[in-house]
Design an enzyme around this catalytic site. Structure first.
Site, PDB file in Angstrom:
ATOM      1  CD  GLU A   1      -8.880   8.960  23.201  1.00 22.16           C
ATOM      2  OE1 GLU A   1      -9.708   9.200  22.296  1.00 22.16           O
ATOM      3  OE2 GLU A   1      -9.103   8.170  24.138  1.00 22.16           O
TER       4      GLU A   1
ATOM      5  CD  GLU B   1      29.187  13.794  71.787  1.00 16.18           C
ATOM      6  OE1 GLU B   1      29.845  14.316  72.720  1.00 16.18           O
ATOM      7  OE2 GLU B   1      28.992  14.341  70.688  1.00 16.18           O
TER       8      GLU B   1
END
Length: 1668
Positions: free
Chosen positions: A725, A305
């Site tokens: 498990e 700018e």
């Protein structure tokens, strides 16, 4: 000027330097024929036709260096012109970077358009005249587009500074919102012709750098321009190349005449960052062009700018050109920063297009273009760059990017070699890879019909095997199948049972290069037996089918399988068949859960602080073999559980993701999907409602397990392990075993086959083709490293996908390969590592110091002396030399000292000593330390951050050679010192040699915090002690109090020189890793310096054995230096890790030799009050506790390699204290509200019999109501004044030090503290000094208040004293955890009961624990000096039951214990009830620590939350009580939180709530304050039948109460303490009181329950009052 005094940051300084250098080197020579810049016409704006004519004229006038391009058309058919400027305009210069400027994107922002027009003319006309311009044009391919929006410009209006007329294109579309965006893909409006033309231009050209010029502000904006949140402003959206973008933006801003000021325009606020801003932080711009460039091409673009006014008058144009001219040039020059070069084929030399250039830690890649050229913009510093291309092996290099113009770095890529076979002859490859066949089998097993078609010779016997039977079973298999089995024990259990492992392999007993190792472990919990039996059956299956079944034969031939049927044989032997969910036999015989016993990454608890025998041998076994994959078989549910098993912040049900999360999911699913039921996800519907999607679960998400085996495997070895498990019943009946085998047989086989997934191969040394052991295998994006085995073979499990895999080892160039992993067999990837090039290494890591690569000879003693002196002369600002000792031959022991401030001996910085040549026979250590000195000095001069950090934040002392006499007798090539005839350092000590005295004087002078001695003859680290000493427990030990810090430092060194961890690095030597000296030399005579330094100076000392050979050939020195530079630097940086500071008074005067307690260890600060301590990472506590000053406690965080600063400013203690009468007490308490109003509330809980206020001070942090509540009460007898003063001093101390003292701050933040200084202000008003004075003992109605509290059997019609009524009413509405009352007339701590000696044993443990907290911090009580006169010697532990001290009824203690149900103690502070005020100072000192300690102690115990299962919200009003306690209970607060103080131990907690069934749970309270916390009690609504029963009971109860109420109304009179509670009903006289209680109970929000320790439901309403 001195650089250090500049306030410029790195980017500013860099850009300034670049500009100055370039301005000087390219300055314009003032010659007569140079055209003036006045030829540029800055008097007008150029409209479209003017611009078109201008550009054509420029090209016509400069045809050899310019060309005009039409990039596209605007909506109104205007051409988007771009002019190209280059020295060879008609040629493509392959290595020349492309640059572009684009202006006027917004049509009304016109300064950009004009300055680019002027820039075009300036470049073309100054080419050949101005050296800077000429250099830019010659080296850069420049494209400039003055306007991207010609239509908009034509619609704009001159003079409109802030308008939007002309901003968009002719279709009213903002072009800088029209590009595809990373966060919203397509722009909101259709892409415009201008946008499409730019996209095509950007993507079809290899632009490197660009800027997009705008107006309306003055700032340089850099990516990203928007964020995912699209917040309007304030959101910093960082790009991967953020540091480069900031450097680029600063370059423009700093060279612009005003942009760097940051506030040129009215709304500009960019001062803090000197004229630059992140786009999104300024304001959000979706669809911007700069982000598109970065994300879709090689080009980095920022937005500039240029002016406050968008379309100013033409008169502003000359100024704007001058403002921007130098900035435009400087920014163009930035296209050359970083690295550039070519990516080429190593054999043909041809360039490789589309090769990907990657920079470590920057997630943004660029690609090479035609000819293999590439440009990678980078900020200055060291970068690791990897280049890979299809069909080539990746190449990784370390590159040092300088400031200013970048460097050339070419990459020569190799095509991959053929797969390597390590056998001498290559047999004819089979037509099909057997691994593919094996994989095909496993794929079929996922389908039930294929499983049914696979026929095995099945196990015939399904029985439970106890230890002897199991042992016999294994022996039978080994005997029957000797060619494929190997039975071995890894060690013994606690009860001396073998932990058997059976190996099944085609070549049992040895590791075959290239063959992965797999293991199953069963029965870790002794009562979970399914895995144990399944593994025995699996062994039988493998053995009996080998050679008969193709699948089994392939599996055994291609895999080395290890099966441990039981890890817990002791637990199994006491487990019970038929156990469904029990725990008998679960732990080992030490009652330790083995799956909580492994070292954990987050927590060290009592369960894993020390490893059990079973754990130790399993850990050793796992580390001894290159296991790839494993499973740990359990029971109790049906699910495959994968890492991690726990979570750092102690969360519940929190997914704890490990780096290989996807791979672990794949592994878990392999087992689950092959199982007929597991994948359904409903494991145990009859006993649990749990659901696991696909039958798998993350361990921590299920429940947290600290110290589990699966996490330890992953974190400490190459092995990936999951936990299986296998069923809901832990110990099923024998008859059920066939069912378990049927459902698990194929999953066990399928999971075993997963070991052949991912990537496998060898890491080989390029020249010898030998395997490279311990090479690191790393996968980009996965933070988990595995290492190659001894033969260089490796296996890397990976889920399907594309990966970049890198093999590396110190001393070799890393090699990277891009690999696509499928769900088939593992991909073969072999790596060939090339030994590192010393020169390149030196340039990258050692500042190109030629002397450090010297390989011809060793330095002599004189040579060392001369060089040390020369280094000091050349660097006087931070280096000095010192002669410590000189012998008769003129040989010196020299020292070199380095510090940024050599004039001061700063005690608040680490003083570090590095020692070489201690024993004389290992000159290799001297050589490395001389190289280190050169490295540090040159690095500091070159501002290398590590060297600067070390020299500015520490004092480094190097003594390269101590034993100068011995050095002259060392024999070249004598690796073991066998031919050495000189004295070792131990001999010098023994003979009192003057060298030793000189060295010791250095310790006295510098008080070293750390010493590192380098030695030869091994590859390991040694830490103190060298001789064992007797510890506090009476056991001899080699450990020091600083062992954790010493271990940290030693492992820092070894971790950077991994050969130290490798067994056998030095041939037959068994020493590796980190050892205590006493473990190597039990007599401690070998290295006496280490222990002496620790004992005499508290200096932490290590010995690093850095070379297998003490005196290796000189040509080995460079490689040894390369191997040890990083370890040395890392260790030195680690010595900065700690705390520094100064102890001073409030006038900033240092307190000499102040006493400091660091983590409860006492030290003395230096003469000027400064201190420095080396510490581990984490939180620490430092306390300054110096006579004459109030103590001060600070908690601080130590971060890695960082020195924390903690300054302790102490307040002088008061010289004297005075007593406070009632009015002064009021004034003082009210004054606290001014001093610390945020944490204190002063209020009256009632009035005395003579209407004086009972003032209480409440301390707590707002919002922390669920913290423990602690009550202090004193002055129950008005003449006992000491307790009152102690509580007033305590309140004052808390107020003054809150926020300053960490200990006090933490206590107040986490405690609700209630101080009642005087319960008897009436007596206080009458009291007088005197040890025997009884005046004021009773209250204003002549009642002894400590005999006026209602007991459990009290007559409820009794009228309570006002003081008693006020306190009991207040307690009834307050949640308390502990209570402490202070009295006088004795010196002891008492605990309940006072009226009886029937206190329950279970409660007494907790009461004594609370009392001991006070006693152990009181100097007289803990020393055995309790008691007064007749009681002297009667309180040996400083505490006693109150009944034994002074028994009576009606005491406050018994009331609190019996009716409030909490632990309580009474502290007798001294023999004199009202001593002179001169005694108060000493009494405060004696009791202060105890008062705070008992507050801290109240945090121990059990706490948690009660949750309603249906609503998942906290439940209030639930009673939680201890089953075996006579009284202890608590009540959940409105959020469901509760806390109960309990001593360490195991407790059974029960709950009571009328609407919910009773809940029971077992908790363990440990010695750690956090153990026993986080209890979660989930309450579930009762069934409908039970509800009816309860409802009927409640209705009946209400009817009884109603009848009782009618009777009471007719016969009774009001009771006077309705809020106290009720007790067991004993007779008719109590009916009336029962009515009165219910009539008024809500006034104080009381809860009425009794001791719920009974298990019988019918006892629930026979209750006492629970507080609150």
């Amino acid at each position: 000027m001195a650089i250090r005094n500049c306030e410029m940051s790195g980017p500013v300084l860099f850009s300034t330097v670049v500009t100055v250098v370039l301005l000087v080197s390219h300055s314009v020579t003032a010659l007569p024929n140079v055209r003036s810049e006045r030829d540029i016409d800055t008097s007008k704006y150029y409209h479209y036709d003017d611009l078109t004519n201008f550009l054509h004229n420029m090209v016509n006038q400069n045809p050899t260096i310019s060309k005009l391009h039409a990039v596209g058309q605007s909506v109104q058919n205007r051409t988007l012109w771009a002019i190209q400027i280059s020295d060879k305009i008609n040629e493509t210069e392959v290595g020349e970077p492309m640059f572009k400027y684009v202006g006027n994107m917004h049509g009304n922002e016109v300064i950009s358009r004009q300055v680019l027009i002027y820039l075009i003319q300036y470049l073309l006309e100054q080419y050949g005249q101005d050296s800077r311009v000429t250099h830019i044009v010659d080296s850069t391919n420049i494209f400039i587009m003055p306007t991207m929006n010609p239509d908009g410009f034509e619609n704009s209006v001159v003079g409109q500074c802030t308008g939007v007329v002309g901003r968009p294109n002719a279709n009213s579309v903002d072009l800088n919102r029209n590009f595809p965006d990373q966060f919203q893909s397509q722009p909101e409006k259709p892409m415009q012709p201008e946008t499409l033309a730019m996209i095509k231009w950007i993507e079809s050209n290899p632009f490197v750098l660009s800027a997009n010029l705008h107006g309306g502000s003055v700032v340089a904006s850099y990516p990203f321009d928007d964020s995912r949140l699209h917040r309007q402003a304030g959101k910093y959206s960082k790009a991967a190349d953020d540091s480069v973008f900031r450097l680029l933006a600063h370059t423009y801003a700093d060279n612009h005449l005003h942009m760097h000021e940051g506030n040129i325009c009215d709304d500009d606020n960019f001062v803090a960052d000197r004229g630059i801003t992140n786009g999104a932080e300024w304001y959000d711009v979706p669809g911007g062009m700069q982000d598109y460039n970065y994300l879709h091409s090689n080009c980095l673009e920022i937005t500039l700018e240029l002016s406050c006014c968008k379309y100013p008058p033409a008169s502003a144009l000359p100024t704007e050109w001058e403002n921007n001219k130098l900035a435009l040039l400087a920014y163009m020059e930035m296209v050359h920063i970083g690295i550039h070069g070519y990516v080429r084929d190593s054999k043909t030399g041809e360039g490789i297009k589309d090769a990907v250039v990657m920079v470590e830690d920057i997630k943004h890649n660029i690609t090479s273009v035609d000819g293999g050229a590439y440009w990678r913009l980078l900020s200055p510093g060291n970068h690791t760059v990897t280049v890979h291309a299809d069909g080539y092996e990746a190449l990784t290099l370390s590159v040092e990017v300088p400031e200013g113009p970048g460097i050339t770095q070419d990459f020569l890529l190799h095509k991959p070699q053929e797969s390597v076979t390590l056998t001498s002859s290559s047999p004819t490859p089979p037509t099909e890879d057997p691994l593919d066949t094996l994989n095909e089998f496993m794929s079929r097993f996922q389908v039930a019909e294929h499983r049914e078609n696979m026929l095995f010779k099945e196990p015939q016997q399904f029985v439970h095997h106890h230890y002897d039977a199991l042992t016999n079973f294994l022996y039978d298999l080994a005997e029957k199948y000797p060619n494929i089995t190997h039975l071995y024990s890894v060690g013994k259990s606690v009860q001396n049972r073998d932990l058997w492992v059976m190996e099944v392999s085609d070549n049992p007993g040895r590791h075959e290069p290239g063959e992965p190792e797999f293991k199953y472990i069963g029965n870790m919990h002794g009562n979970e037996v399914v895995g144990r039996e399944l593994l025995l059956q699996l062994l039988e299956l493998l053995c009996s089918n080998y050679g008969n079944n193709d699948f089994i034969t392939l599996m055994v031939d291609l895999t080395r399988i290890h099966i441990m049927p039981t890890m817990n044989p002791d637990g199994y032997e006491i487990a019970v068949e038929g156990d469904i969910q029990g725990v008998r036999g679960r732990p080992n015989s030490h009652n330790m859960d083995l799956n909580r016993n492994f070292p954990d990454q987050y927590k060290t608890l009592y369960t894993n602080a020390e490893q059990e025998p079973e754990t130790k041998v399993v850990m050793k076994w796992i580390q001894s073999l290159p296991f790839v994959l494993s499973a740990n078989l359990h029971g109790g549910s049906l699910v495959a559980n994968y890492p991690y098993d726990d979570f750092a912040p102690n969360g519940h049900a929190v997914y704890s993701r490990c780096p290989d999360d996807q791979t672990f999911k794949m592994l878990a699913e392999a087992y689950s999907f092959a199982h007929s039921k597991m994948h359904l996800g409903h494991p145990c519907p009859t006993i649990s409602s749990e659901y696991f999607k696909d039958g798998i679960v993350n361990g921590a998400k299920w429940y947290s397990v600290a110290g589990g085996m699966q996490d330890w495997n992953y974190l400490h070895t190459n092995c990936f392990e999951i936990t299986l498990e296998l069923g809901c019943t832990k110990y099923p009946m024998q008859s059920e075993l066939p069912k378990y085998w049927a459902t698990n047989k194929f999953p066990l086989l399928v999971y075993m086959g997963q070991v052949h997934k991912g990537v496998r191969g060898f890491v080989l040394e390029e020249n010898s083709q030998h395997g490279v052991a311990n090479a690191s295998i790393q996968v980009k994006g996965i933070n988990h490293t595995i290492i190659s085995a001894q033969d260089g073979d490796y296996w890397r499990l990976l889920a399907p996908g594309q990966y970049i895999i890198t093999a590396s080892k110190q001393g070799y160039h890393p090699q990277s390969v891009t690999v696509r992993v499928t769900d088939g067999a593992a991909v073969v990837v072999n790596f060939t590592l090339k030994l590192a090039d010393g020169q390149r290494w030196s340039q990258s890591f050692d500042f190109d110091i030629a002397e450090n690569l010297e390989s011809m000879s060793y330095l002599t003693t004189h040579g060392i002396q001369d060089e040390v002196n020369q280094l000091a002369r050349m660097n006087p600002g931070f280096v000095t030399a010192d002669t410590l000792h000189m012998n008769r031959k003129g040989k010196s022991v020299t020292a070199i000292h380095m510090s940024s401030d050599m004039d001061q001996h700063e005690e608040n910085k680490a003083h570090v000593l590095l020692l070489g040549g201690l024993n004389g026979n290992d000159p290799v250590s001297t050589e490395l330390l001389m190289r280190l000195a050169r490295h540090l000095i040159k690095g500091y001069n070159q501002k290398h951050p590590h060297c600067v950090k070390l020299i500015e934040h520490s004092h480094i002392h190097i003594i390269p050679q101590i034993n100068i006499e011995g050095a002259s007798k060392a024999v070249p090539g004598d690796c073991g010192g066998e031919h050495y005839s000189g004295q070792t350092f131990a001999d010098l000590v023994k003979n009192n040699d003057t060298v030793v005295a000189a060295l010791k004087s250095q310790f006295d002078m510098h008080q070293f915090e750390f010493v590192l001695a380098l030695e030869g003859g091994g590859m390991y680290m040694v830490i103190p002690r060298n001789s064992e000493v007797m510890g506090e427990s009476g056991i001899y030990t080699a450990l020091t109090e600083d062992d954790p810090v010493l271990q940290m430092l030693a492992h820092t060194y070894a971790a950077a020189n991994t050969a130290m961890y490798e067994a056998g690095t030095c041939g037959g030597s068994l020493l590796e890793g980190v050892k205590h000296g006493a473990d190597i030399n039990p007599d401690g005579k070998a290295a006496p310096l280490m222990d002496w330094a620790y004992d005499q100076h508290h200096t932490l000392m290590l010995c690093a054995y850095i070379s297998c050979c003490k005196y290796p050939p000189a040509d080995m020195l460079p490689s040894l230096w390369m191997a040890n530079l990083n370890p040395l630097m890392n260790t030195l940086l680690k010595t900065l890790q700690g705390v520094q500071g100064q102890v001073s008074d409030i006038s900033s005067r240092p307190i000499k030799e102040a006493i400091i307690k660091l983590d409860n260890r006492e030290f003395t600060a230096s003469e000027d009050g400064t201190f420095f301590f080396l510490l581990n990472e984490g939180f620490h506590t430092i306390v300054a506790d110096t006579p004459g000053y109030e103590s001060l406690n600070k908690k601080f965080l130590v971060e890695s390699d960082v020195t924390s600063e903690v300054n302790l400013i102490l307040t002088p203690e008061a010289d004297s204290l005075e007593y406070h009468d009632y009015e002064h007490t009021k004034d003082m308490l009210q004054g606290l509200t001014n001093m610390c109003k945020d944490i204190v509330n002063i209020h009256s809980i009632g009035t005395s019999s003579l209407k004086r206020d009972l003032l209480m001070a409440d301390f707590h942090k707002p919002g922390k109501n669920s913290t423990p509540g602690v009550l202090f009460v004193s002055n129950i007898h008005g003449n006992e004044a000491v307790g009152r003063e102690l509580l007033l001093l305590l309140a004052d101390d808390i107020c003054r030090n809150y926020g300053k003292d960490s200990y006090i701050t933490d206590l107040v933040d986490n405690t609700r503290l209630y101080l009642l200084p005087s319960l008897n202000p009436d007596g206080m008003a009458l009291s007088q000094e005197g040890c025997g004075s009884t005046q004021g003992h009773k209250n204003g109605r002549e009642i002894d208040l400590d005999m006026a509290f209602p007991g459990i059997e009290a007559d409820l019609r009794q009228v309570l004293e006002p003081e008693v009524a006020s306190l009991t009413q207040w307690m009834a509405g307050t949640d308390l955890s502990t209570a402490i009352s202070l009295q006088s007339g004795d010196l002891v701590v008492t605990y309940p009961h006072r009226r009886t000696d029937q206190t329950m044993k279970a409660d007494e443990t907790t009461l004594k624990k609370l009392a001991s907290a006070y006693v152990s911090n009181h100097p007289q009580l803990k020393s055995g000096a309790a008691g007064c006169d007749s009681t002297t010697g009667k309180y040996p532990g400083g505490m006693v039951s109150a009944f034994k001290q002074h028994n009576h009824s009606g005491s406050l203690m018994d009331y609190i214990y019996d009716s409030q149900h909490i632990p309580t103690i009474t502290v007798y502070t001294g023999c004199c009830v009202y001593p002179s005020s001169s005694s108060l100072i000493d009494l405060w000192h004696a009791n202060k620590k105890s008062l705070f300690a008992v507050i801290q102690e109240s945090h121990y115990g059990v706490s948690g939350v009660v949750v309603n299962k249906q609503s998942s919200t906290g439940m209030s009003g639930v009673v939680i009580y201890v089953k075996d306690s006579g009284t202890f209970q608590t009540l959940a607060d409105p959020h469901g939180y509760f806390h109960m103080y309990l001593a360490p131990g195991k407790y059974s907690l029960k709950t009571f709530s009328p609407e919910f069934p009773q809940h029971t749970m077992t908790v363990t309270v440990g010695t750690d304050a956090n153990q026993g916390k986080e209890v979660r009690i989930v309450m579930s609504k009762t069934t409908s039948k039970t509800l009816l029963v309860v409802a009927a009971g409640v209705i009946g109860f209400i009817v009884i109460i109603a009848i009782t109420a009618v009777i009471c109304l007719k016969t009774g009179k009001n009771k006077k303490y309705d809020n106290i509670g009720f007790h067991r009903l004993n007779g008719e006289a109590e009916d009336e009181d029962d009515y009165e209680f219910f009539q008024k109970k809500n006034k104080y929000n009381t809860k009425e329950y009794h001791d719920y320790s009974s298990d019988d439901e019918h006892d629930l309403y026979d209750g006492r009052l629970l507080r609150r």
